[in-house]
Design an enzyme around this catalytic site. Structure first.
Site, PDB file in Angstrom:
ATOM      1  N   HIS A 476       8.528  -2.657   7.955  1.00  0.00           N
ATOM      2  CA  HIS A 476       8.536  -1.992   6.646  1.00  0.00           C
ATOM      3  C   HIS A 476       7.252  -1.189   6.430  1.00  0.00           C
ATOM      4  O   HIS A 476       7.279   0.010   6.147  1.00  0.00           O
ATOM      5  CB  HIS A 476       8.701  -3.052   5.546  1.00  0.00           C
ATOM      6  CG  HIS A 476       8.596  -2.518   4.155  1.00  0.00           C
ATOM      7  ND1 HIS A 476       9.699  -2.322   3.356  1.00  0.00           N
ATOM      8  CD2 HIS A 476       7.537  -2.113   3.419  1.00  0.00           C
ATOM      9  CE1 HIS A 476       9.312  -1.809   2.196  1.00  0.00           C
ATOM     10  NE2 HIS A 476       7.996  -1.685   2.200  1.00  0.00           N
ATOM     11  N   GLU A 477       6.119  -1.865   6.586  1.00  0.00           N
ATOM     12  CA  GLU A 477       4.838  -1.182   6.352  1.00  0.00           C
ATOM     13  C   GLU A 477       4.626  -0.063   7.361  1.00  0.00           C
ATOM     14  O   GLU A 477       4.043   0.974   7.044  1.00  0.00           O
ATOM     15  CB  GLU A 477       3.675  -2.186   6.392  1.00  0.00           C
ATOM     16  CG  GLU A 477       3.730  -3.266   5.316  1.00  0.00           C
ATOM     17  CD  GLU A 477       3.916  -2.732   3.905  1.00  0.00           C
ATOM     18  OE1 GLU A 477       3.469  -1.592   3.625  1.00  0.00           O
ATOM     19  OE2 GLU A 477       4.524  -3.440   3.077  1.00  0.00           O
ATOM     20  N   HIS A 480       6.131   3.081   6.134  1.00  0.00           N
ATOM     21  CA  HIS A 480       5.238   3.852   5.250  1.00  0.00           C
ATOM     22  C   HIS A 480       4.239   4.656   6.091  1.00  0.00           C
ATOM     23  O   HIS A 480       3.950   5.815   5.807  1.00  0.00           O
ATOM     24  CB  HIS A 480       4.447   2.917   4.333  1.00  0.00           C
ATOM     25  CG  HIS A 480       5.241   2.315   3.217  1.00  0.00           C
ATOM     26  ND1 HIS A 480       5.966   3.072   2.322  1.00  0.00           N
ATOM     27  CD2 HIS A 480       5.395   1.025   2.816  1.00  0.00           C
ATOM     28  CE1 HIS A 480       6.540   2.264   1.431  1.00  0.00           C
ATOM     29  NE2 HIS A 480       6.211   1.021   1.705  1.00  0.00           N
ATOM     30  N   HIS A 483       5.857   7.595   7.594  1.00  0.00           N
ATOM     31  CA  HIS A 483       6.085   8.601   6.549  1.00  0.00           C
ATOM     32  C   HIS A 483       4.826   9.463   6.395  1.00  0.00           C
ATOM     33  O   HIS A 483       4.888  10.688   6.312  1.00  0.00           O
ATOM     34  CB  HIS A 483       6.441   7.876   5.249  1.00  0.00           C
ATOM     35  CG  HIS A 483       6.964   8.754   4.152  1.00  0.00           C
ATOM     36  ND1 HIS A 483       7.101   8.303   2.860  1.00  0.00           N
ATOM     37  CD2 HIS A 483       7.371  10.044   4.133  1.00  0.00           C
ATOM     38  CE1 HIS A 483       7.572   9.291   2.113  1.00  0.00           C
ATOM     39  NE2 HIS A 483       7.748  10.350   2.852  1.00  0.00           N
TER      40      HIS A 483
END
Ligand SMILES: [Zn+2]
Length: 697
Positions: A476-477, A480, A483
């Site tokens: 998940h991290e 980011h 992104h």
């Protein structure tokens, strides 16, 4: 303002030197540098703004909007390092600096957004017919500046501006206190004094507890720290129901103990100030103000989504509890499932129903191998290559750095810092931090990001084994981070993860889904002793539990999101957080066996800053997008489909905030997001009429 010599002596004020377009000077930072650096950098920011407003020429995009994007660069750099100390290095000598500086930083922000001359120039560019000749990105940037200034009160009269600024400064102080109180309560622990207290705990939990005790000079006993990464495993495995209850209450009462670290009065004040600020700005409530520039647009739409998922989740909890109670009865435990039993009996159900023991999975999930798996996924989907470097300074010896390049061309993309372990002064949980956003408004600037988590460090040479949930959080991290690294824009404020709050979790949540792809598991989920890949039948069993316990996780999240939203919809009504929480949960029909994932007195998302206030729903909203978007891959032939991956980069990961996010999504997917995929992934019944309304514009 500081004299030149003082400026040149403070390492925080220097341009980031060295390779990779300059790197943060972590090796030179002293806590005593922060205050003078922030003060000098704030003065420089104001001087930059004065230069823009003093310009005799009429306002143009270049001399006003682009100039704003070039302003305040020193403060950006100082703030980045200050933020890292606040979240990851919050020592006793740093906290007073933060207490002093937080309101000053808030005041600076207001000084800028309330500068009438500056706003006149921004409005002039925004309203000028010449705007049409700008590029699409420049037009959006102009719109964003105008919108942000208006939303921050640029059109208010002098008295209202003054009050607004007072409110923001007061709140900045309250946020800091909230966070420091929480940190103090998370440094509490439960001491276990003998072997009997350890009954049921896995070896890794015992080892971590022993290490924690040694760290506190309590060698010979075991400490369960008051953080999620220590408490959750304890609640899952401890056979001692009395100690589970004790640990549970210690954890859910963080910030709520009626002592000097109690957060209730702070919350009441924050909510009152937020309500007053919303009124001043012309909004019905804080929630209406916050949601206006989110993808959801209105609190009603966010509520509608939450309320459409809630009944199915609560119904599932009833089934989950029945399964757990049946096991407890069979064991003759003579108990009624209580909140401190949930994780413990859920684990037993997992074993009984799916023949899956989490401890069977863990030996295959080595932290470092999982990291390699993430890198491999980034290579397949985004064409990135990660290679470790040791030629940059770090703020703590555990931090490691990788450089990211384009697999095909070798072009430098950015840097990725990794701070994996728990330690004192570091906030709990996991997060991504953007040290530097990609942009090319001045020169070509590349991204620097970090991923941070709280894994318990093992002895040197021993691999850190993590749970399936932790592996998912890691991905998940990393989503980011990708992104940020994929960003390909001109202006920094539109860059990377600077997107709507309810959209920013979409890239991270979609990346979680690659963890369970066979490619990752076969190559990287390797047994820490034998090196054997995880057996297919174990993977099948993991996959068969995909919807297991989704009632619990959905209810704990949505209840938090609903309480958050309702508190911020209550307007100027004075709120007693404990009472409000209790009443709201009662109205909602909260299952008595579950508590909110973040009870109000410890809800850092909402009360240690404005960030996720009236915004915790964002995780659910973004997950609708991520589930629906992942379907695009499955429909096209698989998670590594090159054409869909290219569309994901083009319309989602690289564009930042240069285009409207609902439009971007539609371009990627070909249609507006639907909730069907989310319901399916969570194992809830899909009803056609529950489609997500109002996300298209
Ligand atoms: Zn996230």
């Amino acid at each position: 303002m500081l004299a030149g010599r003082a400026f040149s002596q403070n390492p925080l004020l220097q341009k980031w030197q060295g390779q990779y377009g300059g790197i943060p000077p972590f090796d030179k930072v002293k806590v005593t540098n922060f205050k003078p650096a922030l003060e000098a950098a704030m003065a420089e920011s104001l001087a930059d703004i004065n230069k823009i407003t003093a310009n005799k020429q009429s306002a143009t995009f270049e001399n006003t909007i682009a100039a704003m994007e070039r302003s305040g660069q020193t403060l950006d750099r100082v703030n980045t390092i200050y933020g890292i100390w606040s979240s990851s290095m919050s020592s006793d000598d740093f906290q007073p600096v933060e207490t002093e500086m937080a309101p000053k930083l808030a005041a600076l922000q207001d000084k800028i957004t309330q500068n009438a001359k500056l706003f006149q120039r921004i409005a002039a560019v925004y309203n000028s017919p010449a705007k049409k000749k700008l590029t699409a990105e420049q037009q959006r940037l102009t719109w964003l500046y105008h919108t942000n200034f208006v939303r921050a009160g640029a059109k208010l009269n002098a008295a209202s501006k003054k009050r607004l600024s007072d409110i923001n400064q007061q709140m900045a102080g309250l946020f800091t206190r909230f966070n420091q109180n929480l940190l103090a309560d998370e440094s509490l622990f439960m001491e276990l004094k003998n072997e009997a207290d350890l009954d049921g705990l896995t070896q890794s939990v015992k080892d971590a507890a022993a290490a924690a005790a040694t760290g506190k000079n309590l060698k010979g006993s075991w400490l369960i720290k008051n953080t999620r990464s220590s408490i959750d495993p304890f609640l899952t495995y401890s056979n001692r129901r009395d100690l589970r209850e004790k640990a549970f209450y210690m954890f859910i009462n963080r910030g709520d103990n009626g002592d000097k670290n109690d957060n209730n009065a702070i919350i009441t004040d924050i909510l009152a100030l937020r309500a007053e600020r919303a009124k001043l700005l012309g909004y019905a409530t804080h929630a209406h103000w916050r949601l206006e520039d989110a993808m959801a647009k209105t609190p009603e739409r966010a509520m509608q989504l939450m309320e459409s998922v809630w009944p199915a989740a609560v119904a599932r909890v009833t089934e989950e509890v029945a399964d757990m109670q049946a096991i407890a009865n069979k064991e003759n435990a003579r108990i009624t499932i209580a909140p401190w039993d949930y994780r413990y009996y859920a684990e037993k159900v997992r074993k009984a129903k799916y023949d899956l023991d989490q401890n069977e999975v863990k030996p295959y999930l080595q932290l470092e191998k999982m990291r390699e798996g993430m890198f491999w996924v980034a290579g397949e989907l985004f064409g990135f290559n990660f290679s470790p470097i040791t030629d940059v300074p770090v703020y703590q010896p555990d931090v490691r750095v990788w450089k990211v390049t384009d697999k095909q061309t070798g072009k430098h993309i950015g840097l990725w810092y990794f701070d994996p372990y728990a330690r004192e002064g570091k906030q709990s949980g996991a997060w991504m931090n953007a040290y530097r956003n990609q942009q090319r408004v001045t020169t070509d600037i590349t991204t620097i990001v970090s991923n941070n988590s709280n894994f318990l460090k093992t002895n040197p040479g021993e691999p850190v084994l993590i749970s399936w949930d932790d592996a998912r959080t890691l991905f998940h991290e990393f989503g980011h981070a990708l992104h940020g690294l994929s960003s390909n824009v001109t202006y920094p404020i539109l860059s990377g993860t600077n997107v709507a709050r309810d959209y920013v979790e979409f890239p991270s949540q979609i990346l979680e889904r690659w963890l369970s792809t066979p490619e990752v598991l076969q190559k990287f989920a390797l047994h820490y002793k034998t090196g054997e890949p995880i057996p297919q039948q174990l993977v099948d069993r993991i996959n068969s539990t995909g919807t297991f316990n989704q009632g619990f996780s959905t209810v704990e999240a949505i209840s938090s999101a609903l309480v958050d939203m309702k508190m911020h919809l209550a307007g100027s009504k004075k709120i007693d957080p404990d009472a409000f929480e209790k009443e709201t949960l009662k109205e909602l029909g909260m299952p008595k066996e579950i508590v909110m994932r973040h009870r109000t007195p410890q809800f850092g998302h909402v009360f240690s800053g404005d960030g996720y206030s009236a915004g915790y729903y964002s995780y659910l909203w973004s997950d609708v997008l991520s589930a629906d978007a992942y379907q695009a891959f499955t429909e096209a032939g698989g998670p590594y489909d090159k054409a869909v991956a290219a569309r994901l980069t083009k319309y989602i990961f690289s564009v930042g905030n240069t285009i409207d996010q609902a439009d971007a999504y539609k371009k990627f997917r070909g249609h507006d997001p639907k909730t069907d995929a989310l319901m399916k992934y969570r194992g809830f019944p899909v009803k056609v009429e529950k489609k997500m309304k109002g996300v298209s514009r």
